[in-house]
Design an enzyme around this catalytic site. Structure first.
Site, PDB file in Angstrom:
ATOM      1  N   LYS B  97       0.840  -1.143  -0.061  1.00  0.00           N
ATOM      2  CA  LYS B  97      -0.013   0.042  -0.046  1.00  0.00           C
ATOM      3  C   LYS B  97       1.004   1.286   0.196  1.00  0.00           C
ATOM      4  CE  LYS B  97      -2.863   3.152   2.818  1.00  0.00           C
ATOM      5  NZ  LYS B  97      -3.506   3.287   3.633  1.00  0.00           N
ATOM      6  N   GLY B 158      -7.781   9.327   9.810  1.00  0.00           N
ATOM      7  CA  GLY B 158      -8.311   9.369  11.082  1.00  0.00           C
ATOM      8  C   GLY B 158      -9.176  10.390  11.548  1.00  0.00           C
TER       9      GLY B 158
END
Lengths: 66, 252
Positions: B97, B158
């Site tokens: 990733k 987040g």
């Protein structure tokens, strides 16, 4: 001979290998990868790769993240 | 119904990809991963800490979950390429990733560095899943460069702000020939369901689960939401109308 392992100065015998540097931190050989001066040293070459004065050794592993 | 997700030639029956950051302990993480039903989970690469006890890798191995290393913490293509190569060496996977952020405050992905790193990693044989902004043009360019998937954000990492630009996500989905994985910004189950309803092939999330008051329960909620959203997408939603359409006929 002075090298830096994960940002900390270490004294190693002259001609010490990557394997010896890794063993300063861990006995593990799986799940760990090493770069010397920003170049990956594959596990198979740890024993045969000699370090030089002032080399920067990074020993990484997987942690929680992402 | 066989509805496997296929990335880089590998099949997954779960469309929920989990991250591991933010969990208060490996035990809590383990419970959450099991409840999520995930088959693919990210880890970060960091300097080895000799005092660390237990490893996230042991949790993933025990649960039979495929590990997806990320390049979190990288600000340049060069750092990301080195981190990916170290991950390949440590974890024996050529999947990565790709995450190259532009600044600490927003953690928004840097498109120039990300594209540069993607080209180098594809050339080096990696299966590259790049984390990007919700930019349809960049998504196309990364697919053309050989990436195995694209991972547009819903909102900053987040933040739990959900999907700020659903229209762009739809545009990315419409044009994509590789899986689109909604990554970052998911706050709660409805966000994950929306991602799938918009046509995303999978959702990647971590914080929404690991920092929930009950991580295992939220993981189960996300599992259900991803499945519900996927089914709704495949089922085909009704068109929106300005006025009512009677569901009970007047003259039966």
């Amino acid at each position: 001979m002075n090298v830096t392992i994960n940002g900390t100065a270490h004294e190693l015998p002259s001609g010490a290998t990557v394997s010896q540097a890794v063993r300063k931190l861990t006995e593990a050989t799986s799940g760990v990868a090493v770069a010397v001066n920003d170049e990956v040293v594959s596990r198979g070459a740890w024993d045969s790769t000699a370090l030089a004065e002032a080399d920067r050794v990074e020993v990484l592993t997987a942690v929680q993240g992402g | 119904m066989n509805d496997d997700l296929i990335i880089g030639g590998e099949k997954f029956s779960s469309r929920l990809i989990m991250g591991t950051g933010g969990a208060p302990s490996l035990e809590v993480l383990d419970q959450a991963l099991v409840a999520s039903g995930t088959e693919l989970t990210t880890v970060a690469m960091r300097r080895l800490d000799p005092s660390a006890r237990g490893s996230v890798l042991d949790v993933l191995r025990t649960r039979g979950i495929k590990v997806l290393p990320n390049t979190a913490g990288c600000f340049t293509a060069g750092e990301a390429v080195l981190t990916a190569r170290l991950a390949r060496e440590a974890l024996e996977t050529d999947w990565v990733k790709l995450e190259v952020v532009s600044d600490e405050r927003t953690l928004l992905p840097d498109p120039i560095e990300t594209f540069d790193a993607a080209e180098r990693l594809v050339a080096d044989g990696f299966v590259v899943l790049p984390y990007i902004g919700d930019d349809p043009a960049l998504a196309r360019r990364l697919e053309q460069a050989g990436c195995a998937a694209v991972m547009p954000l819903g909102a900053p990492i987040g933040s739990g702000l959900g999907i700020r630009n659903p229209h762009n996500i739809e545009l990315i989905v419409e044009a994509a020939g590789v899986p689109v994985i909604l990554d970052a910004g998911i706050g709660t189950a409805s966000d994950a369901a929306l991602a799938m309803e918009l046509g995303c092939d999978a959702v990647l999330l971590a914080t929404a689960v690991t920092r929930a008051q009950r991580p295992d329960m939220m993981a189960e909620a996300m599992r259900s939401a991803v499945r519900a959203g996927r089914l709704a997408r495949l089922a085909g939603r009704i068109p929106r109308r300005r006025y009512a359409e009677a569901s009970s006929p007047m003259n039966p």
